[in-house]
Design an enzyme around this catalytic site. Structure first.
Site, short mmCIF file in Angstrom:
data_model
loop_
_atom_site.label_atom_id
_atom_site.label_comp_id
_atom_site.label_asym_id
_atom_site.label_seq_id
_atom_site.Cartn_x
_atom_site.Cartn_y
_atom_site.Cartn_z
CG LEU A 31 -1.93 -1.30 1.09
CD1 LEU A 31 -2.69 -1.08 2.28
CD2 LEU A 31 -2.90 -1.32 -0.01
CB CYS A 32 4.52 1.91 -0.23
SG CYS A 32 5.09 1.76 1.29
CG MET A 50 6.64 2.94 4.83
SD MET A 50 6.67 2.15 6.59
CE MET A 50 7.29 0.56 6.10
CD GLU A 51 9.14 5.41 0.43
OE1 GLU A 51 8.19 5.02 -0.43
OE2 GLU A 51 8.98 6.05 1.49
CG ASP A 77 23.91 -12.54 0.44
OD1 ASP A 77 23.56 -13.65 0.66
OD2 ASP A 77 24.20 -11.77 -0.34
#
EC number: 4.6.1.17
Length: 163
Positions: free
Chosen positions: A76-77, A114-115, A129
């Site tokens: 929903l962004c 959010m970014e 990783d």
């Protein structure tokens, strides 16, 4: 702060917020994440001795790319035209951690929290990783919004109340 969830409509369904009537303002957000690792792993990161390459350079690019792809990852962004994304690292040999700080900026109708959180998180995942061959016990922690400015709700700094 509002007591209602902005992404839930009147019938209780998830929906994308309509930002079309919001004013265009400069929006900024800072976020962090921390990767705790073995002391030897941190030294290998610091001195660029890991087989996969320059961990911090790759993590920086991954974080920047992640911020740009946030709307593809979080349903929903809104897709945003970011004007600036940065990802920085602080190596703490005493605590054997890499502290990641991200910053996002735009002029728009919705925030970039959010970014910024996505940039810090994906940078941390990339460090994991690239180092997991020598240290599977790493821990990603302290993912949080540090600060945001702009928009209707104004300025927020972690530890403060929304003003």
């Amino acid at each position: 702060m509002s007591d209602s969830l902005t992404h839930i409509d009147a019938s209780g369904q998830a929906s994308m917020v309509d930002v079309s009537t919001k004013a265009v303002t400069v929006r900024e957000a800072w976020a962090q994440a921390c990767v705790r690792m073995q002391p030897d792993t941190l030294l290998q990161v610091k001195y660029n001795q890991l087989q996969k390459g320059d961990v911090l350079a790759v993590a920086r690019i991954a974080g920047i790319q992640a911020a740009k792809k946030c709307a593809d990852l979080i349903p929903l962004c809104h897709p945003l035209a970011l004007s600036k994304v940065s990802v920085d690292f602080e190596l703490d040999e005493t605590n054997s951690t890499v502290l990641i700080t991200s910053y996002c900026k735009l002029s728009g109708q919705t925030g970039v929290e959010m970014e910024a959180l996505t940039a810090a998180s994906v940078a941390a995942l990339t460090i994991y990783d690239m180092c997991k061959a020598v240290d599977m016990g790493m821990v990603i922690e302290q993912v949080c919004l540090l600060e945001k400015s702009g928009g209707r709700r104004g300025h927020y700094r972690r530890g403060d109340t929304v003003s």
